[in-house]
Design a protein around this motif. Structure first.
Motif, mmCIF file in Angstrom:
data_model
loop_
_atom_site.group_PDB
_atom_site.id
_atom_site.type_symbol
_atom_site.label_atom_id
_atom_site.label_comp_id
_atom_site.label_asym_id
_atom_site.label_seq_id
_atom_site.Cartn_x
_atom_site.Cartn_y
_atom_site.Cartn_z
ATOM 1 N N PRO A 337 32.699 46.311 45.338
ATOM 2 C CA PRO A 337 34.069 45.964 44.909
ATOM 3 C C PRO A 337 34.106 45.334 43.533
ATOM 4 C CG PRO A 337 33.691 45.266 47.163
ATOM 5 C CD PRO A 337 32.368 45.683 46.611
ATOM 6 N N MET A 338 33.056 44.537 43.192
ATOM 7 C CA MET A 338 33.035 43.904 41.884
ATOM 8 C C MET A 338 32.943 44.958 40.766
ATOM 9 S SD MET A 338 30.246 41.374 40.165
ATOM 10 C CE MET A 338 29.250 42.802 39.786
ATOM 11 N N ILE A 339 32.096 45.973 40.965
ATOM 12 C CA ILE A 339 31.952 47.014 39.942
ATOM 13 C C ILE A 339 33.260 47.783 39.780
ATOM 14 C CG2 ILE A 339 30.781 49.163 39.358
ATOM 15 C CD1 ILE A 339 29.156 46.626 38.876
ATOM 16 N N LEU A 340 33.921 48.094 40.884
ATOM 17 C CA LEU A 340 35.213 48.778 40.787
ATOM 18 C C LEU A 340 36.232 47.927 40.051
ATOM 19 C CD1 LEU A 340 35.614 50.407 44.334
ATOM 20 C CD2 LEU A 340 34.949 51.507 42.188
ATOM 21 N N GLY A 341 36.207 46.627 40.305
ATOM 22 C CA GLY A 341 37.121 45.736 39.613
ATOM 23 C C GLY A 341 36.841 45.679 38.126
ATOM 24 N N VAL A 342 35.540 45.599 37.775
ATOM 25 C CA VAL A 342 35.179 45.587 36.346
ATOM 26 C C VAL A 342 35.626 46.876 35.658
ATOM 27 C CG1 VAL A 342 33.242 45.588 34.727
ATOM 28 C CG2 VAL A 342 33.270 43.979 36.645
ATOM 29 N N ILE A 343 35.394 48.015 36.311
ATOM 30 C CA ILE A 343 35.796 49.312 35.721
ATOM 31 C C ILE A 343 37.317 49.352 35.523
ATOM 32 C CG2 ILE A 343 35.968 51.778 36.167
ATOM 33 C CD1 ILE A 343 33.239 51.619 37.526
ATOM 34 N N THR A 344 38.058 48.946 36.565
ATOM 35 C CA THR A 344 39.525 48.976 36.480
ATOM 36 C C THR A 344 40.038 48.047 35.391
ATOM 37 O OG1 THR A 344 39.654 49.465 38.846
ATOM 38 C CG2 THR A 344 41.642 48.614 37.767
#
Length: 360
Positions: A337-344
Motif C-alpha cells: 500500500p505504501m508503494i501505491l501511495g507513493v506512486i499516486t
C-alpha cells in the motif's frame, strides 16, 4: 499589303449558324458574320457575299460602301482559317498563331492589318471536391481597314453578346473595326474583374479559416490559390502593353481611343489587385504554418508530460521487480500500500505541475 479580292462565285462557309451559338458537332468554325454599313447590319448568304458588298462599293452612289465585315470563328481548323486568310489577305505568321493558340497577349502589325491576342479567363469547378480553378482561353483579332476577324479558343469569352450589344448602338458600330476591337477588349477585361473578385472571395474564406479558433488544415487550399493567382497574373499582366499601344495607333478613331484608355485603366486596377493577392497569400500561408508548428509543439508537450507521469510507476515497479533477496520493503506488511501511495502522490504532483504550466 494590298487587299485580296474575293473570287467571283466563291462560297465561304455556306452553312449558316445562329448568332452567338456554337452547334454541337458543327461542320464549320464560323459562329456568325455580317457586313455593317453605317452601323447597321446587312445579312448575306456567305462571308464572300459580305466582303463583296463592302469592297465592290455597291451600296452608295459615290461607289464607297463605308462599312466593314465582321467574321467570328471558334477554334477553326487550318483549312478554314487559311481559306479566310486568302479572302482578307492575312499574314501567314498571324494565321499560324491563330490556329495553334497558346500565345502571349500581344499586338502586331502586318502592313495595314493589326493582329491582337488577348487571354480570356474563367473560374470554374474542376477536380476532386469541386475546387475552383482558373481556366484560360484566347481571342485573336485580325483588324483591317474594312474587316474584323475574331478567332476564339476555349470555352470562355463568348462574343455573341458583344455583337448583340454593339448592334444596338449603330453610332458606335459606325466607327469601324476599331470599335469592335474596343468592345472585345472591354469584354475580356470585364472577365478579369469577375474572376479576380471570385478569387478574392476564396482568399477571404481561407483567411477566416486560418485565424478561426478551430484547428483546420488549409495548406493545400492556400497553395492551390497561389497557383490560380499566378495563372491569372499571366493572363492579366501582359495585356497592358498591347492596350497602351492600341491607344496610340492612327487607325483608331479619337472616340475609341478614349474608351481604350478607360479599358486600360480598368486593366491596371485588376492587375494591381491580382498582384496584391500574392502578397496577401504569403503572410496567410506563413501564419498557417506557424499555427501548425505551435499546435505540434502543444501536442509534443502533452505527450512529454504524460510520458513523465507514467515514468514514475514504471521506475518504481522496475526497482521492486528486480527480486533482490534483501529488500526490507518486500517483507513489510504495509509495503505494497505504501508503494501505491507513493506512486499516486508522485503522479498527482506531476499532473498538477504540468497543468499549472499549461502542458496539460
Amino acid at each position: 499589303m494590298a487587299m485580296t479580292r474575293v473570287r467571283p462565285g466563291r462560297a465561304l462557309f455556306k452553312t449558316r449558324r445562329p448568332s452567338g451559338v456554337q452547334a454541337p458537332g458543327r461542320d464549320s468554325a464560323v459562329i456568325d458574320w455580317a457586313a455593317y454599313i453605317d452601323g447597321h447590319r446587312v445579312c448575306t448568304d456567305t462571308v464572300a457575299d459580305a466582303v463583296r458588298l463592302i469592297r465592290d462599293g455597291r451600296l452608295t452612289s459615290e461607289g464607297d460602301s463605308a462599312g466593314f465585315v465582321w467574321v467570328g470563328l471558334h477554334e477553326p481548323s487550318a483549312t478554314e482559317l487559311t481559306d479566310l486568310a486568302e479572302v482578307f489577305g492575312l499574314h501567314p505568321l498571324a494565321v499560324e498563331d491563330a490556329i495553334h493558340a497558346h500565345q502571349r497577349p500581344k499586338l502586331e502589325r502586318y502592313d495595314d492589318v493589326h493582329f491582337v491576342v488577348m487571354k480570356t479567363v474563367g473560374y470554374v469547378s474542376s477536380g476532386p471536391g469541386g475546387a475552383e480553378v482558373v481556366e484560360t482561353g484566347e481571342i485573336m483579332i485580325f483588324c483591317g481597314p474594312d474587316f474584323v476577324v475574331t478567332v476564339r479558343h476555349g470555352t470562355h469569352g463568348a462574343l455573341g453578346p458583344v455583337r448583340t450589344d454593339m448592334e444596338k448602338d449603330p453610332a458606335r458600330l459606325a466607327l469601324g473595326p476599331a470599335a469592335v476591337l474596343h468592345a472585345v477588349a472591354d469584354r475580356v477585361v470585364d472577365g478579369y474583374v469577375g474572376v479576380a473578385d471570385a478569387v478574392m472571395e476564396d482568399i477571404d474564406e481561407v483567411e477566416e479559416a486560418v485565424f478561426s479558433p478551430e484547428r483546420t488544415d488549409e495548406s493545400r487550399r492556400i497553395y492551390r490559390l497561389k497557383r490560380e493567382v499566378i495563372q491569372l497574373k499571366r493572363a492579366v499582366g501582359p495585356l497592358a502593353g498591347p492596350l497602351r499601344n492600341l491607344s496610340g495607333r492612327r487607325f483608331v478613331p479619337a472616340e475609341i481611343k478614349e474608351y481604350l484608355r478607360d479599358v486600360e485603366d480598368h486593366l491596371t486596377r485588376v492587375r494591381e489587385q491580382v498582384e496584391s493577392y500574392d502578397e496577401l497569400l504569403n503572410p496567410i500561408l506563413q501564419a498557417h504554418m506557424t499555427q501548425v508548428t505551435v499546435a505540434d509543439n502543444k501536442d509534443m508537450r502533452k505527450i512529454s508530460a504524460w510520458g513523465a507521469i507514467f515514468m514514475v510507476p514504471t521506475a518504481i515497479a522496475g526497482v521492486y521487480g528486480m527480486n533482490f533477496k534483501h529488500m526490507p520493503e518486500t517483507q513489510w506488511h504495509y509495503g505494497y500500500p505504501m508503494i501505491l501511495g507513493v506512486i499516486t502522490l508522485a503522479c498527482l504532483s506531476l499532473y498538477r505541475g504540468f497543468r499549472r504550466n499549461g502542458w496539460l
